[in-house]
Design a protein around this motif. Sequence first.
Motif, PDB file in Angstrom:
ATOM      1  N   ALA A   1      -5.623 120.164  86.027  1.00  0.00           N
ATOM      2  CA  ALA A   1      -4.281 119.346  86.829  1.00  0.00           C
ATOM      3  C   ALA A   1      -4.164 117.797  85.005  1.00  0.00           C
ATOM      4  O   ALA A   1      -3.676 117.165  85.176  1.00  0.00           O
ATOM      5  N   MET A   2      -6.124 117.545  84.499  1.00  0.00           N
ATOM      6  CA  MET A   2      -6.366 116.185  84.363  1.00  0.00           C
ATOM      7  C   MET A   2      -5.530 116.548  82.044  1.00  0.00           C
ATOM      8  O   MET A   2      -4.881 115.744  82.120  1.00  0.00           O
ATOM      9  N   VAL A   3      -6.377 117.818  82.322  1.00  0.00           N
ATOM     10  CA  VAL A   3      -5.747 118.586  80.354  1.00  0.00           C
ATOM     11  C   VAL A   3      -3.642 118.346  80.692  1.00  0.00           C
ATOM     12  O   VAL A   3      -2.527 117.728  80.387  1.00  0.00           O
ATOM     13  N   LEU A   4      -3.635 118.660  81.914  1.00  0.00           N
ATOM     14  CA  LEU A   4      -1.449 118.563  81.701  1.00  0.00           C
ATOM     15  C   LEU A   4      -1.334 117.785  82.093  1.00  0.00           C
ATOM     16  O   LEU A   4      -0.235 117.163  81.862  1.00  0.00           O
ATOM     17  N   ALA A   5      -1.881 116.383  83.154  1.00  0.00           N
ATOM     18  CA  ALA A   5      -0.961 114.937  83.207  1.00  0.00           C
ATOM     19  C   ALA A   5      -1.390 114.536  82.009  1.00  0.00           C
ATOM     20  O   ALA A   5      -0.198 113.151  81.700  1.00  0.00           O
ATOM     21  N   LEU A   6      -2.373 114.809  80.964  1.00  0.00           N
ATOM     22  CA  LEU A   6      -2.183 114.137  79.956  1.00  0.00           C
ATOM     23  C   LEU A   6      -1.351 114.501  78.585  1.00  0.00           C
ATOM     24  O   LEU A   6      -1.082 113.754  77.543  1.00  0.00           O
TER      25      LEU A   6
END
Length: 300
Positions: free
Chosen positions: A18-23
Amino acid sequence: MSNWLISLEGTAAGHHLAMVLALLAALLHAVFGALQKGRHDPWLSRGAIDGSYGLMAAPLAFFVVPWPEPHMWPIFGCAFAIHLAYKILQANAYVKGAYTVVYPVVRGTGPLFTVIGAYLLFGERFTPVQWLGVLVLLAGIYGLAVYNLRNLTVNRENLPAALMLAVATGMFVALYTTYDAYGIRASADPFTFLAWFFMIDGIVLPFYAVIRWRRMLAPPHPGPLLLRGLIGGVVAFFSFGSIMLATRLDKVGEAAVLRETSTVFAALIGWLVLRETVGPRRIALMALIAAGAVIVELGG
């Protein structure tokens, strides 16, 4: 792929994805904003983009993903209305104000109300450290807007209207982020929600863009405009799709805050592509935005 993604919900691996997708959404959303604000009228650009991703989503919606459950149709209707209001406000804000002034105000207003909305709708709670990170990030974003505002030399008479539209747009960013998170969680298959959302969302503005283009005294050549729409459509798929998937996998508030590092990418795009000035103060403010996002992530 849907089963694999669903299996990650609520897990440490899901949090990291989720962190990678948000960035990724942050980077692509800044590109998306620049495409809409660039050389063409924002209404024409938005119409071309919407038409592109609507057409690209149609075969996926009809022939690839599972059919939506009956309870999803009212959800799609509400999502369509919210996004249409958001796009109208955003296009008007871009018409009235400079990209580097309007964009930070929009993006700064969004995460604060998204965090509040995620608490009310999903019961998400931020720690005191995370709230500190939100404040640091907002200080950087609004500081960037103020700095750009002070150095703006053209169309200053339109600034009050542009800033009001930017704040209203930011509130709708929070609304659609929270509501889309509700929608994608309500669907058994997240890719069903994405395919049908993009197809339905791309219906209206292309028709308005065509009418607007025909009424122009010197309308732009359709070729470059359609090419921009095609590129923007692909960017929108990955930008909006990434943040929607991130909100299904993990906390909505954290994903929304990480996405607002898009302001840093937008400032870089404004400098490199739109030839807008970037100095040491703006670099310091962009660093503040990034620091706020890091504090939110580490404080969770």
